[in-house]
Design a protein around this motif. Sequence first.
Motif, PDB file in Angstrom:
ATOM      1  N   LEU A  51      33.419  36.443  41.220  1.00 23.59           N
ATOM      2  CA  LEU A  51      33.645  36.867  42.603  1.00 23.59           C
ATOM      3  C   LEU A  51      35.086  36.638  43.031  1.00 23.59           C
ATOM      4  O   LEU A  51      35.680  37.464  43.715  1.00 23.59           O
ATOM      5  CB  LEU A  51      32.688  36.129  43.549  1.00 23.59           C
ATOM      6  N   GLY A  52      35.674  35.505  42.632  1.00 23.03           N
ATOM      7  CA  GLY A  52      37.065  35.250  42.971  1.00 23.03           C
ATOM      8  C   GLY A  52      37.986  36.301  42.384  1.00 23.03           C
ATOM      9  O   GLY A  52      38.919  36.785  43.044  1.00 23.03           O
ATOM     10  N   THR A  53      37.720  36.682  41.146  1.00 21.65           N
ATOM     11  CA  THR A  53      38.525  37.713  40.492  1.00 21.65           C
ATOM     12  C   THR A  53      38.333  39.061  41.175  1.00 21.65           C
ATOM     13  O   THR A  53      39.294  39.821  41.372  1.00 21.65           O
ATOM     14  CB  THR A  53      38.151  37.819  39.004  1.00 21.65           C
ATOM     15  N   LEU A  80      44.690  41.830  36.541  1.00 15.38           N
ATOM     16  CA  LEU A  80      43.239  41.868  36.731  1.00 15.38           C
ATOM     17  C   LEU A  80      42.772  43.301  36.544  1.00 15.38           C
ATOM     18  O   LEU A  80      43.439  44.248  36.966  1.00 15.38           O
ATOM     19  CB  LEU A  80      42.859  41.382  38.132  1.00 15.38           C
ATOM     20  N   ARG A  81      41.637  43.447  35.910  1.00 18.04           N
ATOM     21  CA  ARG A  81      41.054  44.776  35.727  1.00 18.04           C
ATOM     22  C   ARG A  81      39.583  44.716  36.115  1.00 18.04           C
ATOM     23  O   ARG A  81      38.826  43.903  35.600  1.00 18.04           O
ATOM     24  CB  ARG A  81      41.204  45.252  34.291  1.00 18.04           C
ATOM     25  N   GLU A  99      43.055  48.335  38.447  1.00 23.70           N
ATOM     26  CA  GLU A  99      43.936  47.279  37.967  1.00 23.70           C
ATOM     27  C   GLU A  99      44.804  46.751  39.095  1.00 23.70           C
ATOM     28  O   GLU A  99      45.177  47.486  40.009  1.00 23.70           O
ATOM     29  CB  GLU A  99      44.821  47.777  36.819  1.00 23.70           C
ATOM     30  N   ALA A 100      45.101  45.458  39.035  1.00 24.12           N
ATOM     31  CA  ALA A 100      45.976  44.815  40.014  1.00 24.12           C
ATOM     32  C   ALA A 100      46.696  43.671  39.325  1.00 24.12           C
ATOM     33  O   ALA A 100      46.287  43.218  38.256  1.00 24.12           O
ATOM     34  CB  ALA A 100      45.163  44.294  41.199  1.00 24.12           C
ATOM     35  N   CYS A 101      47.774  43.224  39.938  1.00 20.77           N
ATOM     36  CA  CYS A 101      48.535  42.092  39.415  1.00 20.77           C
ATOM     37  C   CYS A 101      48.720  41.109  40.557  1.00 20.77           C
ATOM     38  O   CYS A 101      49.289  41.467  41.602  1.00 20.77           O
ATOM     39  CB  CYS A 101      49.875  42.561  38.858  1.00 20.77           C
ATOM     40  N   VAL A 102      48.224  39.887  40.397  1.00 22.84           N
ATOM     41  CA  VAL A 102      48.256  38.916  41.488  1.00 22.84           C
ATOM     42  C   VAL A 102      49.107  37.707  41.128  1.00 22.84           C
ATOM     43  O   VAL A 102      49.296  37.378  39.960  1.00 22.84           O
ATOM     44  CB  VAL A 102      46.834  38.446  41.859  1.00 22.84           C
ATOM     45  N   GLU A 187      39.336  40.397  32.997  1.00 22.56           N
ATOM     46  CA  GLU A 187      38.532  41.573  33.307  1.00 22.56           C
ATOM     47  C   GLU A 187      37.189  41.164  33.915  1.00 22.56           C
ATOM     48  O   GLU A 187      36.543  40.217  33.460  1.00 22.56           O
ATOM     49  CB  GLU A 187      38.282  42.392  32.040  1.00 22.56           C
ATOM     50  N   VAL A 188      36.787  41.887  34.940  1.00 22.94           N
ATOM     51  CA  VAL A 188      35.527  41.616  35.605  1.00 22.94           C
ATOM     52  C   VAL A 188      34.747  42.915  35.721  1.00 22.94           C
ATOM     53  O   VAL A 188      35.312  43.986  35.943  1.00 22.94           O
ATOM     54  CB  VAL A 188      35.759  40.995  37.006  1.00 22.94           C
TER      55      VAL A 188
END
Length: 216
Positions: A51-53, A80-81, A99-102, A187-188
């Motif tokens: 959930l956090g991801t 993150l994917r 996709e994102a980059c945190v 990945e989630v």
Amino acid sequence: RNPGTQVPGALALAGFLHRRTLSRKQAVQLAKERLALVPTNRMHILGGGALGTLWAAHCPAATLLLREGTTALQASRLRLRVHRLRAGEAAGPVDEALEACVRLEPSSGSATTPIGTLVIATKAYGAAAALEGVRSRLQSDAVVVLLCNGALSLADSLQLPAGGALLVATTTHGAWLHPPRQEGLREVQHAGRGTTWVGPLLPLRAGGGGGGGSGG
């Protein structure tokens, strides 16, 4: 609701329903007057589970807080994917990826960035200790959102700044983490789309009857 489009607005609306002597109508009006005052670049998400991801991927301006010693912390950012299935043609469901980059920071130790909004997405039994690790970084008016099973049983035991607000989130979104397949990538699987409600714990009114409610 989709976490990416609805969660920030829900936090803005519900984030200022402080534990004050206000009627529900007054509290909602107060929140509306201060709507949209919780930008995601002030949000920190504590917990790198499913959930956090998922939340972090939909709020890429936020910062993801991970435990000291986590391999991912060797870098300052994490890709993150999110995988989700959508209806396809005759070939069947199609894997649709986001996709994102945190930004990354440790959940305790040397990090000193002030925290305005904290989403706790740990296991329930670890929530109190997780909050303790970042307590010194909480701003005086910080909003803390409990996004974990068993949140109701934890609410009264958490110590917040005097001007802070505690919110509880409940969700019907389903997610699970993929086994690591590539360094620097988490990945989630967004296994089930649902709805997330965020709101304050309102005390029961004298004389019986439910006084609770939820944010949008």
